[in-house]
Scaffold this motif. Structure first.
Motif, PDB file in Angstrom:
ATOM      1  N   GLU A   8     -12.614 -19.973  -8.668  1.00 55.03           N
ATOM      2  CA  GLU A   8     -14.175 -19.170  -8.941  1.00 55.03           C
ATOM      3  C   GLU A   8     -14.025 -17.823  -8.410  1.00 55.03           C
ATOM      4  OE1 GLU A   8     -13.708 -22.189  -7.589  1.00 55.03           O
ATOM      5  OE2 GLU A   8     -14.402 -23.716  -9.122  1.00 55.03           O
ATOM      6  N   SER A   9     -13.086 -17.381  -7.415  1.00 52.58           N
ATOM      7  CA  SER A   9     -12.959 -15.912  -7.017  1.00 52.58           C
ATOM      8  C   SER A   9     -12.215 -15.070  -7.535  1.00 52.58           C
ATOM      9  CB  SER A   9     -12.766 -16.208  -5.421  1.00 52.58           C
ATOM     10  OG  SER A   9     -11.287 -16.783  -5.305  1.00 52.58           O
ATOM     11  N   ARG A  10     -11.528 -15.406  -8.479  1.00 49.61           N
ATOM     12  CA  ARG A  10     -10.509 -14.648  -9.301  1.00 49.61           C
ATOM     13  C   ARG A  10     -10.978 -13.259  -9.698  1.00 49.61           C
ATOM     14  NH1 ARG A  10      -8.141 -13.099 -13.689  1.00 49.61           N
ATOM     15  NH2 ARG A  10      -5.779 -12.949 -13.745  1.00 49.61           N
ATOM     16  N   GLU A  11     -11.996 -13.408 -10.304  1.00 47.78           N
ATOM     17  CA  GLU A  11     -12.515 -12.218 -10.835  1.00 47.78           C
ATOM     18  C   GLU A  11     -12.857 -11.200  -9.537  1.00 47.78           C
ATOM     19  OE1 GLU A  11     -16.086 -10.428 -13.518  1.00 47.78           O
ATOM     20  OE2 GLU A  11     -15.666 -12.561 -13.721  1.00 47.78           O
ATOM     21  N   LEU A  47     -11.677  -6.561  -5.946  1.00 48.78           N
ATOM     22  CA  LEU A  47     -11.114  -6.051  -4.750  1.00 48.78           C
ATOM     23  C   LEU A  47      -9.868  -5.670  -4.511  1.00 48.78           C
ATOM     24  CD1 LEU A  47     -12.483  -9.098  -2.361  1.00 48.78           C
ATOM     25  CD2 LEU A  47     -13.472  -6.747  -2.192  1.00 48.78           C
ATOM     26  N   ALA A  48      -8.946  -5.978  -5.104  1.00 41.21           N
ATOM     27  CA  ALA A  48      -7.554  -5.716  -5.259  1.00 41.21           C
ATOM     28  C   ALA A  48      -7.591  -4.067  -5.779  1.00 41.21           C
ATOM     29  CB  ALA A  48      -6.460  -6.566  -6.387  1.00 41.21           C
ATOM     30  N   ARG A  49      -8.292  -3.978  -6.853  1.00 44.33           N
ATOM     31  CA  ARG A  49      -8.348  -2.485  -7.468  1.00 44.33           C
ATOM     32  C   ARG A  49      -9.001  -1.490  -6.252  1.00 44.33           C
ATOM     33  NH1 ARG A  49     -12.498  -0.042  -8.593  1.00 44.33           N
ATOM     34  NH2 ARG A  49     -14.067  -1.530  -8.900  1.00 44.33           N
ATOM     35  N   ARG A  50      -9.991  -1.947  -5.564  1.00 42.06           N
ATOM     36  CA  ARG A  50     -10.532  -1.005  -4.603  1.00 42.06           C
ATOM     37  C   ARG A  50      -9.651  -0.921  -3.345  1.00 42.06           C
ATOM     38  NH1 ARG A  50     -16.017  -4.041  -2.810  1.00 42.06           N
ATOM     39  NH2 ARG A  50     -16.047  -2.141  -1.457  1.00 42.06           N
ATOM     40  N   LEU A  51      -8.948  -2.017  -3.151  1.00 38.77           N
ATOM     41  CA  LEU A  51      -7.822  -1.716  -2.239  1.00 38.77           C
ATOM     42  C   LEU A  51      -6.982  -0.732  -2.419  1.00 38.77           C
ATOM     43  CD1 LEU A  51      -7.351  -5.457  -1.193  1.00 38.77           C
ATOM     44  CD2 LEU A  51      -8.009  -3.768   0.478  1.00 38.77           C
ATOM     45  N   GLN A  52      -6.357  -0.720  -3.880  1.00 34.90           N
ATOM     46  CA  GLN A  52      -5.293   0.232  -4.190  1.00 34.90           C
ATOM     47  C   GLN A  52      -5.866   1.682  -4.339  1.00 34.90           C
ATOM     48  OE1 GLN A  52      -2.878  -1.259  -6.043  1.00 34.90           O
ATOM     49  NE2 GLN A  52      -1.652   0.767  -6.087  1.00 34.90           N
ATOM     50  N   GLU A  53      -7.321   1.661  -4.316  1.00 29.10           N
ATOM     51  CA  GLU A  53      -7.737   3.185  -4.472  1.00 29.10           C
ATOM     52  C   GLU A  53      -7.724   3.774  -2.775  1.00 29.10           C
ATOM     53  OE1 GLU A  53     -11.835   2.608  -5.820  1.00 29.10           O
ATOM     54  OE2 GLU A  53     -11.138   2.475  -7.773  1.00 29.10           O
ATOM     55  N   GLY A 103       0.807  -1.173   0.007  1.00 31.77           N
ATOM     56  CA  GLY A 103       0.063  -0.106  -0.307  1.00 31.77           C
ATOM     57  C   GLY A 103       0.878   1.214  -0.040  1.00 31.77           C
ATOM     58  N   THR A 104       0.388   2.354   0.381  1.00 31.79           N
ATOM     59  CA  THR A 104       0.946   3.759   0.494  1.00 31.79           C
ATOM     60  C   THR A 104       0.791   4.174   1.743  1.00 31.79           C
ATOM     61  OG1 THR A 104      -1.203   4.780  -0.429  1.00 31.79           O
ATOM     62  CG2 THR A 104       0.543   3.768  -2.008  1.00 31.79           C
ATOM     63  N   LEU A 105       0.505   3.456   2.791  1.00 34.31           N
ATOM     64  CA  LEU A 105       0.048   4.068   4.216  1.00 34.31           C
ATOM     65  C   LEU A 105       0.961   3.528   5.202  1.00 34.31           C
ATOM     66  CD1 LEU A 105      -3.809   3.911   4.177  1.00 34.31           C
ATOM     67  CD2 LEU A 105      -2.236   6.002   3.490  1.00 34.31           C
ATOM     68  N   MET A 106       1.090   4.464   6.121  1.00 32.22           N
ATOM     69  CA  MET A 106       2.001   4.056   7.329  1.00 32.22           C
ATOM     70  C   MET A 106       1.339   4.833   8.636  1.00 32.22           C
ATOM     71  SD  MET A 106       5.488   6.253   6.841  1.00 32.22           S
ATOM     72  CE  MET A 106       6.118   5.424   5.440  1.00 32.22           C
ATOM     73  N   ALA A 107       1.949   4.598   9.727  1.00 33.41           N
ATOM     74  CA  ALA A 107       1.652   5.208  10.915  1.00 33.41           C
ATOM     75  C   ALA A 107       2.967   5.331  11.960  1.00 33.41           C
ATOM     76  CB  ALA A 107       0.378   4.616  11.948  1.00 33.41           C
ATOM     77  N   LEU A 108       2.921   6.263  12.750  1.00 34.61           N
ATOM     78  CA  LEU A 108       4.029   6.420  13.947  1.00 34.61           C
ATOM     79  C   LEU A 108       3.664   6.259  15.179  1.00 34.61           C
ATOM     80  CD1 LEU A 108       5.869   9.611  12.112  1.00 34.61           C
ATOM     81  CD2 LEU A 108       6.413   6.889  12.216  1.00 34.61           C
ATOM     82  N   LEU A 109       4.000   5.623  15.708  1.00 28.05           N
ATOM     83  CA  LEU A 109       3.626   5.398  17.282  1.00 28.05           C
ATOM     84  C   LEU A 109       4.726   6.229  18.307  1.00 28.05           C
ATOM     85  CD1 LEU A 109       3.130   1.509  17.171  1.00 28.05           C
ATOM     86  CD2 LEU A 109       1.659   3.299  16.912  1.00 28.05           C
ATOM     87  N   LYS A 110       4.256   6.766  19.306  1.00 28.96           N
ATOM     88  CA  LYS A 110       4.716   7.604  20.288  1.00 28.96           C
ATOM     89  C   LYS A 110       5.569   6.657  21.292  1.00 28.96           C
ATOM     90  CE  LYS A 110       1.817  11.426  19.750  1.00 28.96           C
ATOM     91  NZ  LYS A 110       0.814  12.436  20.445  1.00 28.96           N
TER      92      LYS A 110
END
Length: 336
Positions: free
Chosen positions: A247-250, A255-261, A140-147
């Motif tokens: 059968e779930s490939r499509e 879902l992969a596209r939506r997760l990217q968003e 992904g493109t996200l992260m977090a910082l913990l104090k």
């Protein structure tokens, strides 16, 4: 002794074992444990040491500190055999069920890995870490910082450090499971890249046969090459291999596209039903999928000669706490 206390006692023995013939005092042991995310006071360390002395697991040398004894080494060996029964695959299933992220509402918890690092070192390597994300070699493109003092599961951030939380690829398992798609996590491995394109896995460790995340092993062993990957696309990065029902490939592709968003994209490739993917054979009735490793960005520290402590699947964090990697430089200023 309850399980939590026993784990802390064993952690003290591991620190003394690592010290070899060099005695360690209570304050030094506490500091070493805090750097590993173990939240414990110096007084508690002293109490544990009194117990280990009584059980002949350690030897007191007075003000010089303690040494681990042969009995202590045997105790660690016995504990390791028991811990081996708790393979990583069980931890993966546990975290998959515990996460609550809902893709439709963009709310809930996601699984993260946590790395302890000083703010100064994080600021120094922020540029290279950001390039790992920019090149698409991060989960992904996200992260977090913990104090300092903040916890992520049983993982505590010690004073003078910051916790860099990167999204774990097991988050993908959780999203698919909530969509009614069972996922089989087969292994974590080193993926060879040429000109930015995945070629093959050059080394793998199955989740069923390991108690440690494979990427932790590869990173600590100096087997990765992210610096090459971000420089010219030739390198070795961490990746995982999953199997999904054919059968779930499509649906998985959607879902992969939506997760990217939403900044959680991690699918590198999704194979065809029953066909090998990057030379990895796939069972009949299933399709293979290659996912990006969640610890990939922090491998930069090790490749630059900075030893840090990382823990995969360290805990859960609210999605709303995550921020884009492009904000890392500005956010770290608050910790300097």
């Amino acid at each position: 002794m309850n399980e939590r206390s026993r784990k802390k006692l064993l952690s003290i023995l591991r620190v003394l074992k690592a010290a070899g013939s060099q005695p360690m005092g209570g304050a030094d042991i506490q500091h070493a444990l805090q750097l590993e995310g173990v939240d414990i006071s110096e007084r508690s360390v002293r109490l544990y040491l009194e117990r280990t002395d009584k059980e002949k697991l350690t030897e007191s040398l007075g003000r010089r500190g303690r040494l681990i004894t042969e009995a202590g080494l045997q105790e660690l060996g016995s504990a390791h055999i028991i811990e081996r029964l708790g393979f990583l695959s069980a931890r993966i299933d546990q975290m998959t069920f515990r996460m609550t992220f809902d893709l439709a509402t963009r709310a809930g918890t996601v699984v993260v890995n946590t790395t302890l690092v000083t703010p100064r070192h994080l600021a120094h390597h922020a540029g290279a870490i950001s390039k790992v994300y920019a090149k698409g070699y991060a989960m992904g493109t996200l992260m977090a910082l913990l104090k300092p003092g903040e916890r992520c599961g049983e993982f505590a951030v010690p004073e003078g450090h910051v916790g860099l939380a990167t999204v774990c690829s097991i988050t993908l398992n959780g999203v698919l499971l909530k969509a009614g798609i069972p996922v089989h996590s087969r292994f974590g491995g080193l993926l060879e890249l040429r000109k930015g394109e995945p070629i093959r896995f050059v080394d793998v460790i199955t989740y069923e046969g390991s108690t440690i995340d494979p990427l932790e092993v590869f990173i600590r062993s100096g087997m990765t090459n992210y610096l090459g990957a971000i420089a010219n696309g030739d390198g070795r990065i961490g990746a995982g291999f999953r199997e999904i029902p054919a059968e779930s490939r499509e649906k998985v592709t959607d879902l992969a596209r939506r997760l990217q968003e939403v900044g959680l994209g991690g699918f590198l490739q999704i194979g065809r039903p029953g066909q090998p993917l990057l030379e990895i054979p796939v069972s009949e009735g299933r399709a293979g999928a290659v996912v990006i490793g969640g610890l990939n960005p922090v491998a930069i520290f090790e490749e630059k000669g900075e030893r840090v402590f990382s823990r995969a699947l360290s805990g859960l964090i609210e999605y709303e706490r995550l921020f884009p990697y492009s904000e890392l430089r500005s956010r770290i200023v608050d910790f300097l």
